[in-house]
Scaffold this motif. Structure first.
Motif, PDB file in Angstrom:
ATOM      1  N   GLY A  44     106.033  40.487 -57.703  1.00 21.90           N
ATOM      2  CA  GLY A  44     106.801  40.744 -58.635  1.00 21.90           C
ATOM      3  C   GLY A  44     108.166  40.013 -58.199  1.00 21.90           C
ATOM      4  O   GLY A  44     108.561  39.993 -57.120  1.00 21.90           O
ATOM      5  N   SER A  45     108.927  40.023 -58.939  1.00 21.42           N
ATOM      6  CA  SER A  45     110.177  39.126 -58.770  1.00 21.42           C
ATOM      7  C   SER A  45     111.273  40.053 -57.884  1.00 21.42           C
ATOM      8  O   SER A  45     112.009  39.255 -57.178  1.00 21.42           O
ATOM      9  CB  SER A  45     110.885  38.842 -60.063  1.00 21.42           C
ATOM     10  N   ALA A  46     111.281  41.269 -57.876  1.00 27.23           N
ATOM     11  CA  ALA A  46     111.962  41.815 -57.013  1.00 27.23           C
ATOM     12  C   ALA A  46     111.611  41.803 -55.674  1.00 27.23           C
ATOM     13  O   ALA A  46     112.394  42.422 -54.820  1.00 27.23           O
ATOM     14  CB  ALA A  46     112.044  43.623 -57.430  1.00 27.23           C
ATOM     15  N   ASN A  47     110.690  41.618 -55.236  1.00 26.07           N
ATOM     16  CA  ASN A  47     110.143  41.446 -53.985  1.00 26.07           C
ATOM     17  C   ASN A  47     109.663  39.951 -53.354  1.00 26.07           C
ATOM     18  O   ASN A  47     109.002  39.874 -52.377  1.00 26.07           O
ATOM     19  CB  ASN A  47     108.792  42.269 -53.685  1.00 26.07           C
ATOM     20  N   VAL A  48     110.196  38.890 -53.960  1.00 25.95           N
ATOM     21  CA  VAL A  48     110.062  37.651 -53.393  1.00 25.95           C
ATOM     22  C   VAL A  48     110.592  37.350 -52.011  1.00 25.95           C
ATOM     23  O   VAL A  48     112.132  37.838 -52.120  1.00 25.95           O
ATOM     24  CB  VAL A  48     110.363  36.627 -54.428  1.00 25.95           C
ATOM     25  N   ARG A  49     110.204  36.853 -51.020  1.00 30.58           N
ATOM     26  CA  ARG A  49     110.862  36.659 -49.820  1.00 30.58           C
ATOM     27  C   ARG A  49     110.601  35.098 -49.536  1.00 30.58           C
ATOM     28  O   ARG A  49     109.972  34.486 -50.101  1.00 30.58           O
ATOM     29  CB  ARG A  49     110.003  37.458 -48.616  1.00 30.58           C
ATOM     30  N   ALA A  50     111.482  34.656 -48.794  1.00 35.13           N
ATOM     31  CA  ALA A  50     111.574  33.181 -48.284  1.00 35.13           C
ATOM     32  C   ALA A  50     110.220  33.056 -47.606  1.00 35.13           C
ATOM     33  O   ALA A  50     109.738  33.980 -46.503  1.00 35.13           O
ATOM     34  CB  ALA A  50     112.709  33.181 -47.314  1.00 35.13           C
ATOM     35  N   ASP A  51     109.519  31.904 -48.014  1.00 34.55           N
ATOM     36  CA  ASP A  51     108.400  31.457 -47.230  1.00 34.55           C
ATOM     37  C   ASP A  51     108.491  30.773 -46.066  1.00 34.55           C
ATOM     38  O   ASP A  51     108.206  29.483 -46.048  1.00 34.55           O
ATOM     39  CB  ASP A  51     107.456  30.998 -48.376  1.00 34.55           C
ATOM     40  N   THR A  52     108.820  31.439 -44.842  1.00 39.38           N
ATOM     41  CA  THR A  52     109.131  30.754 -43.883  1.00 39.38           C
ATOM     42  C   THR A  52     107.988  29.743 -43.238  1.00 39.38           C
ATOM     43  O   THR A  52     107.839  28.486 -42.992  1.00 39.38           O
ATOM     44  CB  THR A  52     109.854  31.828 -42.722  1.00 39.38           C
ATOM     45  N   VAL A  53     106.736  30.507 -43.293  1.00 41.06           N
ATOM     46  CA  VAL A  53     105.511  29.743 -42.594  1.00 41.06           C
ATOM     47  C   VAL A  53     105.166  28.786 -43.418  1.00 41.06           C
ATOM     48  O   VAL A  53     105.116  27.611 -42.814  1.00 41.06           O
ATOM     49  CB  VAL A  53     104.381  30.978 -42.627  1.00 41.06           C
TER      50      VAL A  53
END
Lengths: 114, 132
Positions: free
Chosen positions: A81-90
């Protein structure tokens, strides 16, 4: 929690379109890697050097990996969900690493007699 | 679970909006994804440069003095590598700035790309003229 509601067949939040643009961006990057792999194959075919077949094969694998990373990214974005999108560092670091590897191989090819 | 999305765009009550936040808060997901797409676009640019390097070194006829193709191909590959590495750094810095609600850092990438392409183009032009 899934953002997709199977009863109404709608996304429960609005993460859909930006997430879609992002996965398309990953796919275009995978295609660009595929083109690089094809060029390396053409080159291997032309001068017959066995050394060039290895990076050409790895390039094709990198393209597949990039497309799969994009799929993973999309799935996680929609599921979280849009509230929990994190940067995709890997994923981002992996892509940069693959592109640098392409560059190093090309640099080695620029040395005569390889 | 910590609050993440919507806090930036919807929060107008803070009196110190210009001050960087003390703690890192994930930005609105649209900004995170936009940063990622920009990073990927730079990497496609790098891949295009590298593809040009592969073509010049191995797939086109010699166009200048002996070894010209290798010089130009090497230049393109180096430019591609530099763009990819700087794009990664840029992505990290932008993401950090957004988490702290700070201004986005300036980018040298467009200037670097422009200068790099001008150098490569001039190198090709000079090599062709020299070979005549």
């Amino acid at each position: 929690m899934s953002a997709f509601d199977p009863r109404t067949r709608r996304l429960q939040d609005r993460s859909g379109l930006p997430a879609e643009r992002t996965v398309l961006s990953w796919d275009r990057t995978a295609l660009a890697m595929l083109v690089n792999g094809a060029l390396l194959l053409l080159r291997a075919n032309r001068n017959g050097s066995l050394l060039v077949w290895v990076p050409a094969g790895l390039a094709l694998l990198a393209a597949v990996a990039c497309a799969l990373l994009g799929r993973r990214r999309h799935r996680r974005t929609v599921v979280a969900g849009s509230a929990n999108v994190r940067a995709d560092t890997v994923g981002v670091t992996a892509v940069a690493g693959m592109v640098v590897a392409f560059g190093v191989v090309t640099l080695l090819l620029a040395v005569p007699e390889i | 679970m910590s609050r993440t999305t919507g806090s930036r765009s919807g929060d107008t009550s803070s009196g110190a909006a210009d001050e960087p936040a003390e703690v890192d808060i994930e930005p609105d997901y649209r900004f995170t994804l936009a940063n990622e797409r920009t990073f990927l676009a730079w990497n496609r640019t790098a891949l295009a440069l590298i593809a040009g390097g592969v073509v010049v070194t191995g797939l086109v006829p010699e166009f200048g003095p002996e070894g010209s193709r290798h010089i130009v191909g090497g230049l393109l590959a180096v430019l591609g590598i530099v763009v990819a590495v700087m794009a990664l750094r840029r992505w990290q810095r932008v993401q950090r700035a957004m988490r702290r609600d700070a201004d986005l850092p300036p980018s040298r990438l467009p200037l670097l790309l422009t200068v790099g392409l001008v150098v490569v183009t001039l190198a090709v032009a000079v090599l062709i003229v020299v070979a005549r």
